[in-house]
Design an enzyme around this catalytic site. Structure first.
Site, short mmCIF file in Angstrom:
data_model
loop_
_atom_site.label_atom_id
_atom_site.label_comp_id
_atom_site.label_asym_id
_atom_site.label_seq_id
_atom_site.Cartn_x
_atom_site.Cartn_y
_atom_site.Cartn_z
N HIS A 1 -15.17 -2.89 18.51
CA HIS A 1 -15.11 -1.58 17.86
C HIS A 1 -16.27 -0.68 18.30
O HIS A 1 -17.37 -1.12 18.59
CB HIS A 1 -15.06 -1.72 16.34
CG HIS A 1 -16.21 -2.45 15.73
ND1 HIS A 1 -16.28 -2.73 14.39
CD2 HIS A 1 -17.36 -2.95 16.26
CE1 HIS A 1 -17.41 -3.36 14.12
NE2 HIS A 1 -18.07 -3.51 15.24
N ASN A 2 -15.95 0.62 18.36
CA ASN A 2 -16.92 1.68 18.67
C ASN A 2 -17.44 1.63 20.10
O ASN A 2 -18.45 2.27 20.41
CB ASN A 2 -18.09 1.67 17.69
CG ASN A 2 -17.65 1.95 16.27
OD1 ASN A 2 -17.61 1.04 15.44
ND2 ASN A 2 -17.28 3.18 15.98
#
Length: 364
Positions: free
Chosen positions: A258-259
């Site tokens: 994620h991210n």
């Protein structure tokens, strides 16, 4: 369908050395090609195969044709016909795409009767929706999109024009996929990032508590012309989106946490793992089974070789390696034994240095 070299050059450029009316109907490697096939030379170490190939014509760089020596019409062995181009490999790729397109009739637009489409979804009339596809409310399927059997598109997700999702690919809610994406079978876009807050009290057997799941409320944004391999997973962001920029190419079974942000034109080989909140620059190359820690940054034009581990940021362009190449088993055992004894060897060297210093031996 066979095309003349003249027709190929009109479409893709390059110069002809030999018979412009020579026809080729497909491609093959130098050592397997026949008189009606086009081969290519991308690596000079295979130059000898050009001299013996039966190919009707060969894609070749100017410098390699010079090395070959004899003029095209004067050759008595090997091909007499060449398309001369600075990048034979890219030329080959474009010709291969053309032959595939010519041999594959386009599928008729429409929705298979077994598909499930929410009334609040928008599906372009030119889209091809295959068997058992599910499209949730608010999703937008743009012109020319092809969704094969069992594809899932979550609520509010947009699939850009001309994209192709192969069977069993899934894209969760709130994601944006740019135009001309290719997503292979089993790939998952937008699943939850691996986010858990520790909430424990005490130590050892007395430890109590649990992991608290952190809702992943970001999405995934994918730029134009991205290709995602089979069974690859791209996690949604915790708060902001995970971003895959334009023309990124991702192999099979890659994990992107994620991210993360993956810069434009970067390529990532199979089984690589990229932990969350990592930024990879533009035009990078990540080798197979490489592992990249979270919260690090790789600059533009960084190359990570296969099975290497990256634990810190690498802002400067270059080639980085940490993997140990395979060696003879006996040699490996000897090296491993030396590594286990390095601390003892270090202490012995320090003792010898101290003894020499005490005797004045360091001045010798």
């Amino acid at each position: 369908m066979a095309l003349t070299l003249e027709e190929l050059v009109k479409r893709f450029g390059g110069e002809i050395a030999g018979d412009a009316q020579c026809k080729v109907g497909g491609l093959a490697p130098l050592d397997q090609a026949g008189p009606q096939q086009l081969a290519f030379l991308a690596n000079p170490k295979y130059l000898s195969q050009v001299e013996s190939t039966r190919a009707g014509a060969v894609l070749i760089a100017p410098k390699d044709l010079e090395k070959l020596g004899a003029a095209a019409q004067g050759r008595t062995a090997g091909p007499r016909n060449f398309i001369v181009t600075p990048n034979p490999y890219a030329y080959f790729a474009r010709v291969a795409q053309m032959f595939i397109d010519l041999a594959t009739p386009p599928r008729a637009a429409g929705v298979h009767p077994s598909a499930t489409i929410d009334p609040a979804a928008q599906v372009a009339a030119t889209a091809v929706i295959g068997p058992h596809v599910t499209i949730e409310a608010g999703a937008v399927i743009e012109d020319g999109v092809q969704l094969d059997a069992n594809v899932f598109v979550g609520r509010g997700t947009t699939i850009g024009a001309g994209s192709h999702f192969y069977p069993n690919a899934s894209v969760y809610h709130g994601c944006k996929v740019g135009p001309r994406a290719i997503v292979h079978a089993g790939a998952v876009i937008g699943s939850d990032g691996f986010g858990f807050a520790p909430d424990f009290v005490g130590d050892g057997d007395a430890r109590t508590g649990s992991w608290v799941k952190i809702p992943q409320v970001g999405g995934v944004t994918i730029g134009p012309d991205v290709e995602i391999g089979a069974n690859t997973t791209i996690d949604r962001g915790a708060m902001a989106d995970t971003v895959i920029e334009e023309c990124v190419k991702i192999d099979n079974q890659v994990q992107i946490g994620h991210n993360c942000r993956i810069g434009a034109y970067t390529v990532i080989a199979g089984s690589a793992g990229i932990a969350g909140s990592t930024t990879i620059g533009r035009h990078c190359m990540i080798g197979g089974a490489a592992g990249i820690a979270g919260h690090v940054t790789l600059g533009d034009y960084v190359i990570i070789t296969a099975k290497s581990g990256v634990s810190k940021s690498l802002p400067k362009a270059g080639i980085y390696t940490s993997a140990f190449p395979a060696v003879d088993h006996g040699e490996w055992n000897k090296s491993a034994a030396l590594v286990r004894n390095l601390d003892k060897l270090r202490e012995r060297i320090k003792a010898l240095e101290a003894a020499l210093a005490a005797q004045g031996g360091t001045d010798a």
